[in-house]
Every structure is written in C-alpha cells, then in structure tokens.
Design an enzyme around this catalytic site. Sequence first.
Site, PDB file in Angstrom:
ATOM      1  N   THR A  92       0.860  -1.186   0.000  1.00  0.00           N
ATOM      2  CA  THR A  92       0.000   0.000   0.000  1.00  0.00           C
ATOM      3  C   THR A  92       0.888   1.225   0.000  1.00  0.00           C
ATOM      4  O   THR A  92       1.795   1.334   0.821  1.00  0.00           O
ATOM      5  CB  THR A  92      -0.886   0.048   1.252  1.00  0.00           C
ATOM      6  OG1 THR A  92      -0.041   0.115   2.399  1.00  0.00           O
ATOM      7  CG2 THR A  92      -1.764  -1.169   1.377  1.00  0.00           C
TER       8      THR A  92
ATOM      9  N   SER B 287       5.860   8.375  10.853  1.00  0.00           N
ATOM     10  CA  SER B 287       4.690   7.887  10.138  1.00  0.00           C
ATOM     11  C   SER B 287       4.954   7.924   8.646  1.00  0.00           C
ATOM     12  O   SER B 287       5.886   8.570   8.174  1.00  0.00           O
ATOM     13  CB  SER B 287       3.461   8.719  10.493  1.00  0.00           C
ATOM     14  OG  SER B 287       3.235   9.691   9.488  1.00  0.00           O
ATOM     15  N   LYS B 288       4.091   7.220   7.938  1.00  0.00           N
ATOM     16  CA  LYS B 288       4.204   7.146   6.480  1.00  0.00           C
ATOM     17  C   LYS B 288       4.165   8.527   5.855  1.00  0.00           C
ATOM     18  O   LYS B 288       4.672   8.727   4.766  1.00  0.00           O
ATOM     19  CB  LYS B 288       3.041   6.311   5.924  1.00  0.00           C
ATOM     20  CG  LYS B 288       3.419   4.878   5.637  1.00  0.00           C
ATOM     21  CD  LYS B 288       2.344   4.191   4.823  1.00  0.00           C
ATOM     22  CE  LYS B 288       2.968   3.085   3.993  1.00  0.00           C
ATOM     23  NZ  LYS B 288       2.025   2.296   3.242  1.00  0.00           N
ATOM     24  N   ARG B 289       3.527   9.465   6.547  1.00  0.00           N
ATOM     25  CA  ARG B 289       3.396  10.797   5.972  1.00  0.00           C
ATOM     26  C   ARG B 289       4.661  11.636   6.139  1.00  0.00           C
ATOM     27  O   ARG B 289       4.844  12.628   5.449  1.00  0.00           O
ATOM     28  CB  ARG B 289       2.202  11.532   6.603  1.00  0.00           C
ATOM     29  CG  ARG B 289       0.865  11.101   6.014  1.00  0.00           C
ATOM     30  CD  ARG B 289      -0.268  11.806   6.716  1.00  0.00           C
ATOM     31  NE  ARG B 289      -0.255  11.524   8.140  1.00  0.00           N
ATOM     32  CZ  ARG B 289      -0.791  10.433   8.698  1.00  0.00           C
ATOM     33  NH1 ARG B 289      -1.393   9.547   7.925  1.00  0.00           N
ATOM     34  NH2 ARG B 289      -0.742  10.226   9.991  1.00  0.00           N
TER      35      ARG B 289
END
Length: 508
Positions: A27, A272-274
């Site tokens: 993802t 985080s992914k962000r």
Amino acid sequence: MTETAGTPVPEGGPDARLRVRFCPSPTGNPHVGLARTALFNWAFARHHGGNVVFRIEDTDATRDTEESYQLLLDLMRWLGLDWDEGPEVGGPHAPYRQSQRFDIYADIAARLQAAEQAYHCYCSPEELDTRRDQARAEGRPPGYDGYCRALSAAQVSAYRDKGRQPVLRLRMPDDTITFHDLVRGEISFQSEHVPDFVLVRGNGHPLYTLVNPVDDALMGITHVLRGEDLLSSTPRQIALYDALGAIGVGDGTPPVFGHLPYVMGEGNRKLSKRDPESNLLAYRDRGFLPEGLLNYLALLGWAIAEDRDIFSLAEMVVAFRIERVNPNPARFDLKKCEAINAAHLRLLSTDDLAERMVPFLQSAQLLGAEVTEDQLATLRAAAPLAQERMVTLAEAVPMLGFLFVTDDRFRVDADDQAKVLTDDGLRVVQAAYDVLSGLADWSTEAIEQALRARLVEQMGLKPRHAFGPVRVAVTGRRISPPLFESVELLGRERTLARLQDVIATDPR
Ligand code: GLU
Ligand code: ZN
C-alpha cells in the site's frame, strides 16, 4: 495453566531450518520502517544460515496496488536484500502473493470451523455495540463476549432466516498466553484481554488475523521479527497456531517472536508514512547508497559495538544477535543518516563511485545513454574530488555537471554571479584569463602556481577573493570541487572560453 511459546535461538552453526519472512502489504510508498524490518530479518537469517521468505500480504484490494508491489520488489533489489523464496524466485510454497491464495484460506477456515476451533458469530454491529457499552458500564472487559460460542441449531437457523451473514471467530483458550520475546523477554497476555477475534468477514473475505499465521504455519516460518506495533496481535497468533496444529496445518509450534523497537520521528512521535523522511524511494532518488542507508537502518535498535557507527552489511551479518536489539524506541535522525551515507561514499573505489554517479548525470541530461570513454575517464578523474564533499550521489549533478554540460547549456548561477562577479571579481577573471592563456603546461600544479603568482602575489588578493571569481566563472557555482584540479579537468579551451564569456557577457 500457562502456555509458553518460543525458545531463544541457539547460537552457533548454520541452521538451514531457520526461516524468517518479510511480509509487507503493498500500500502506498514503501517506508523506511519496512526496510528496517526487512533488514533485521535478513541479517538474522543470514547470520544463522537460514532462509528468507518474501511474502506479499495483498488481501486488501481496496488499499493494495500493483505499483506499490513493483516498487517493493525494486527497492528490495536496490537495497540488495535478497530472498530465497518469494516473488520472481518462486519456491515450494508458491504462490507468495496472498491475493492468489484465497482458496487455501477458505479451505482452512472451513476446517477450523468443522473442528470447532472457530465458530460462526451472527451478532450484528448494533448488538455488539450495546453489549460492549454494557460491559464497560459494569467494569468488565469490553471485547467480544463469546455470545455465539454455543448457539443451538434453532438459534442458527433463526439468524439465517433473517439473512444474517456470520463472521468466523477463533475460539480463544481460557489460559494466559505467555511467550518469550527475543527482544523483550517474557510477555504474558491474560485471556480476558484477548477475546475471540474475527478471522473471516461475513462476506467470506479472510482477514490478516487469519492469513498471516496460516501462511507462517504453511511456510514453516520459525522466527517472526517485526515492529512493536504488532505485539498485541501475537497472543492471537499463538492461539491460532495451536488451532491450526489441531487440524494438521503446520506442527502447532508457533514461531519465535521478536518485536523490534518503534522508530520515532520529529517531536517524539512515531515516524509515520506521511513524514517525508520515511519515504524509502526518496533515498534512492537522492542517491543514497544502499550500503549507507542499510548501515543507518541497522542502528535503529541495534549496534555493532559501542563506539562504532560504520560497518558493512557483511559485517552486520557476522555480528548480528537478535538478543542484542534494544527494546527502547529508536529515533530517526536524517542528519546522522546522511553522515553515515557520506562515510560510505568515501569508502568506494574511484571506479565504483564514477559508475554509480553515471545514472544521476544521465537523468540530469549531462551524460547521454551512451557514455563515451572520454567522459568516463573525466568522471573517474573527477570522482576523488567530489568524493570528499558529497553526501549523496545526486550531488554529482551540481558538483560535477560543469565538466559535462555542453557549452551552449552552461550557465553561471545567477545568485553566485551577482555576489562574486562584481567589478572587482571581473578584473580577477580577466587577470586569470591573461595568465592561463599563456600557460604552456596545463597541469594542476602549473595552473595553481600561475594563478597564485598573478592573483595572490602580484595583485595582493586574499585567496578567497582571488579564486572565488575564477571558480564561479569556470564551474558556474561558488561551491565546487577544488579549483585547480577542476580547471585542469575542464581543459584549456573550455576554461578560457568560460572565463572570456563572463567578461564578454557582463551586463554592467
Ligand atoms: N503485512 C503485515 C504488515 O505489513 C505484516 C505484519 C507481520 O509481520 O506480521 O503490517
Ligand atoms: Zn456473536
């Protein structure tokens, strides 16, 4: 009664039976935490002479993408973390993409139910909510209460008549579940905190809770190293392993678990992914060396020695002990990551460095698809000059671009021009032109001697004022590799042309 799962890994001797898995979900953009997990599993397996299984957990069609899957493979290949079984290499447990294994999961779910290890639950979300609220109000644990564990045939057909689609839940044991975590030591979960959980949705879709342990069992995974965020799923997986063993799937022995520490980003939050620094692809694009990035990722929870930061992957494999992983959160520090990469850049041979810079110069259109022998020779000669100053390979473009840019595309940085190529600066450039145009021997030493004699000794300039303008005129920037070497590499003709150019095109 207490169930104890897992024993520490024995030290010594290659153990080909040891099997780890790297099982990301494809993802979005792969992130650095994922690479850290892959690295620790890989180093652990290689240290013990075991096997790495690469499995793709792509059962969520709404979130998984083919693009992300391809990127995962690309980035694993780029990092140089190979796998013994998985996509592209195959293996005895193929397919290794869970999206191609739905028949297997349906079969196992049915067998778990037939053996009464799992049962159908017909509760509606509203009913679950009401009972959860009630449990809270009465101070009981709010998880699923086992309501459907023993439905009568009549109750079942009543639900069916209403058209309810049951989920499948695992019948959790009543015992406390205890296991030995390789990083954290003994961990226990009381059964009332681990309710019967859902394995398969009402629409028949199997969940992570089912497919991940099922595949670990089928694929003979002996060790699971993964992030601490998954710790709470471990007691469920251990129970499911038992249940699977009871129906003859795997041998019922759960893998040994080791939960790797959290990676924290800015301001004591979990990375985080962000967060931009978590995007793995960006490291490749910026020209990090795989060995530099892996070295840094290894330090997120592990150390080769107290006072040693720089090591190779091969050294990590030899030294890696999972028991030595620190359970405390690790902090992601981009500056340190860069410093470690820079150190690895300096360890490369000139030829190796030159070769690795090529794609970056190509994508900046400074080199064509076919690199000529001449260009390669220039790049090799220039590599040691850049090597001391670079943090990532992409810096080859601003640093060495002046050697490869075609004359019609060469530009002096406007800012640097305004600051350095003042009237005084241009007088210096003119003097440099005069002395260099008469120079017989175009070598670094001769160039240096001539420029020093004329600009520093005769004109009485400080070195910065003497060489700064020449540097900007010749390389286009105030920051460049050492000047005299640069001038030699650029060659007489091009150097003189550039010096003349800034004098001729001076707008003042
Ligand atoms: N696919 C899961 C994830 O990416 C794997 C978790 C695990 O290692 O068990 O979070
Ligand atoms: Zn129920």
